[in-house]
Design an enzyme around this catalytic site. Structure first.
Site: not given
Ligand code: 13P
Length: 252
Positions: A12-14, A98, A100, A168, A174, A214, A235-236
């Site tokens: 997920n590149w957000k 999600h 967020e 999640e 993050g 993470s 994510g990251g």
């Molecule tokens: P991180 O891997 O950056 O913690 O993010 C997880 C996430 O929200 C994937 O959707």
């Protein structure tokens, strides 16, 4: 016991990524050719890059997903994007709910369910996210929260083919904090049981349940080895080919 579902590693590149950053994806595509992992691999770029990413991955085993969508198929909703539009751009899946989006846009379970229904109507896979906050976890409510989110967000037409669940924990996203394998095992087992009750007979055991929060090359093999963990939503660490490859390597 049902046969374990084929794992999925989804990135997920957000709100990250410009056309000039696509070199990382080119590296991943080249690496995938030689690595032949035993999992599915998906990239969920921002909507602006879906068609570029789709063009690049065509001919590879990498699938393309989107990060959210509107619950309606079309209409007067300035700035929103519908599931049929995302499909048209090249997506085969869409993330819904999600944390967020639940936090930044106050998306409720009801809205997430309506989005998942729109995703299904378009013939796409819904990746429905659930997870408790740090406060809810501290109060011992993690399983209760996840149960309520599942019940409220899962459409009645959900099957193992059109739906993926991502657990999640909000406090692990993050932050560099990862749930322990014991935590993950407990919540994923609970999700599996709840899916069994919420879905048609036999489906709950086949749905992929991803862990997200993470996930890094250093912890991927341990987390992916936990019972009822059928992959990861990353994510990251999905932004750099080397890191994402390190995670996919849990299945090489
Ligand atoms: P991180 O891997 O950056 O913690 O993010 C997880 C996430 O929200 C994937 O959707």
């Amino acid at each position: 016991m049902a046969k374990a579902p084929k794992p999925l590693i989804a990135g997920n590149w957000k709100m990250n990524g410009l056309q000039r950053d696509l070199g990382e994806l080119r590296k991943l595509i080249a690496w995938m050719r030689g690595a032949s992992p035993s999992c599915d691999v998906m990239i969920c770029p921002p909507a602006t890059l879906i068609s570029d990413v789709k063009s690049l991955v065509t001919g590879s085993r990498i699938k393309v997903g989107a990060q959210t969508c509107h619950a309606q198929d079309s209409g007067a909703h300035t700035g929103d994007i519908s599931a049929p539009m995302l499909k048209n751009a090249g997506a085969s899946a869409v993330i819904a709910g999600h944390s967020e989006r639940r936090a930044d846009h106050k998306e409720s379970d009801k809205q997430v369910r309506a989005q998942a229904e729109a995703i299904h109507r378009a013939g796409l896979t819904a990746i429905i996210c659930v997870g408790e906050t740090a406060g809810e976890r501290k109060a011992g409510k993690a399983l209760k929260i996840v149960s309520a989110q599942l019940k409220g967000s899962l459409p009645s037409g959900a099957t193992a083919r059109n739906t993926v669940i991502a657990y999640e924990p909000v406090w692990a996203i993050g932050t560099g904090l990862t749930a322990t394998p014991e935590d993950v095992a407990r919540v994923h087992r609970h999700i599996r049981t709840r899916l069994g009750a919420l879905m048609p007979a036999g489906e709950g055991g086949k749905v992929r349940i991803l862990y997200g929060g993470s996930v890094k090359p250093e912890n991927a093999a341990t987390l992916m080895g936990v019972a009822n963990v059928d992959g990861a939503l990353v994510g990251g660490a999905s932004l750099k080919a080397k890191d994402f490859q390190g995670i996919i390597s849990a299945y090489v």
